[in-house]
Design a protein around this motif. Structure first.
Motif, mmCIF file in Angstrom:
data_model
loop_
_atom_site.group_PDB
_atom_site.id
_atom_site.type_symbol
_atom_site.label_atom_id
_atom_site.label_comp_id
_atom_site.label_asym_id
_atom_site.label_seq_id
_atom_site.Cartn_x
_atom_site.Cartn_y
_atom_site.Cartn_z
ATOM 1 N N SER A 92 0.827 -1.210 0.000
ATOM 2 C CA SER A 92 0.000 0.000 0.000
ATOM 3 C C SER A 92 0.863 1.261 0.000
ATOM 4 O O SER A 92 0.589 2.225 -0.727
ATOM 5 C CB SER A 92 -0.923 -0.011 1.216
ATOM 6 N N THR A 93 1.939 1.238 0.805
ATOM 7 C CA THR A 93 2.836 2.396 0.856
ATOM 8 C C THR A 93 3.550 2.577 -0.472
ATOM 9 O O THR A 93 3.705 3.708 -0.966
ATOM 10 C CB THR A 93 3.867 2.214 1.984
ATOM 11 N N LYS B 73 2.459 1.651 -3.440
ATOM 12 C CA LYS B 73 1.493 2.101 -4.432
ATOM 13 C C LYS B 73 1.190 3.593 -4.287
ATOM 14 O O LYS B 73 1.129 4.331 -5.277
ATOM 15 C CB LYS B 73 0.206 1.283 -4.299
ATOM 16 N N GLN B 74 1.010 4.037 -3.048
ATOM 17 C CA GLN B 74 0.717 5.450 -2.822
ATOM 18 C C GLN B 74 1.902 6.321 -3.232
ATOM 19 O O GLN B 74 1.723 7.376 -3.854
ATOM 20 C CB GLN B 74 0.389 5.688 -1.344
#
Length: 254
Positions: free
Chosen positions: A92-93, A95-96
């Motif tokens: 998630s990190t 991707k962000q």
């Protein structure tokens, strides 16, 4: 919900919107662009005289824009060197952060050059100056988020490079904010001066007194003179002609 996350999402929206707007402008037909350029030329030619920009103002803008272009190129190179997929963190990190990097790169490659060109053509245009300031504010916010992630999960050299880019962007943004304040004060003074000149010009215009028509009630009224009709003359009677050697005939009286 985290307010910082909301602010970053809003800034990302601005960056994507700026890049998308520039893409639509760049995809316009050549004929349409030529027409718009011609209209701009005509409007510039019809602009009132006396609006020349001082040399000091042009020099200041050119210095700011040259510094900004150099920082933009350095930031693009540093963002390209990042290897976010190799970071030891959750997906998630990654991707962000990848999304933030993509938004910054698209803005630096498309939207920012267009805004810089607009300001270079009109160095003292307040809307163009503010547009650049707002774009720099969004860039600084998103790049700051990327730098934080690089500092936490990336190599030290990458973090140092992005930190230098951020410092340069911040310096340009502060100079631009100061220029905005000076331009606003200058425009306000110009408006006050023009209003005073207008009042002075209006007061100097002579006002002609209204014409008066004097009527004398004691003056006798003149009657119009009647024209006489000409008398028609009666035609003269002529005696009948007598032939030579012939006695005229006398008619007896009744």
């Amino acid at each position: 919900m985290n307010p910082k996350f909301i602010r970053r999402s809003y800034v990302l929206f601005i960056l994507f919107w700026s890049a998308a707007t520039f893409g639509q402008t760049a995809a316009a037909p050549a004929t349409q662009i030529s027409t718009q350029s011609a209209q701009t030329s005509v409007a510039s030619a019809a602009a009132p005289q006396g609006t020349a920009v001082s040399y000091a103002s042009v020099s200041q803008v050119n210095g700011l824009l040259a510094q900004l272009e150099a920082t933009s190129k350095s930031a693009q190179d540093d963002l390209t060197k990042l290897r976010i997929e190799k970071w030891k963190t959750d997906g998630s990190t990654k991707k962000q952060t990848l999304g933030n990097v993509d938004a910054v790169q698209r803005n630096l490659q498309s939207a920012l050059p267009e805004i810089i060109a607009q300001l270079r053509n009109a160095p003292e245009d307040l809307p163009a100056t503010f547009k650049l300031y707002r774009n720099l504010d969004a860039l600084y916010d998103v790049m700051g988020s990327v730098a934080e992630s690089v500092g936490a999960f990336g190599p030290k050299d990458d973090f140092q490079s992005l930190s230098n880019d951020l410092s340069s962007f911040e310096g340009t943004r502060k100079q631009l904010a100061e220029r905005l304040a000076n331009l606003a004060a200058s425009k306000e003074q110009e408006i006050v001066r023009l209003r005073a000149d207008l009042k002075t010009a209006q007061a100097a215009i002579p006002t002609a007194p209204p014409k008066k028509t004097i009527v004398d009630d004691n003056e006798p009224v003149k009657k119009p003179v009647a024209k006489k009709k000409p008398v028609a003359k009666k035609p003269a009677t002529t005696a009948p002609a007598t032939a030579p050697g012939q006695t005229p005939t006398v008619q007896p009286k009744q």
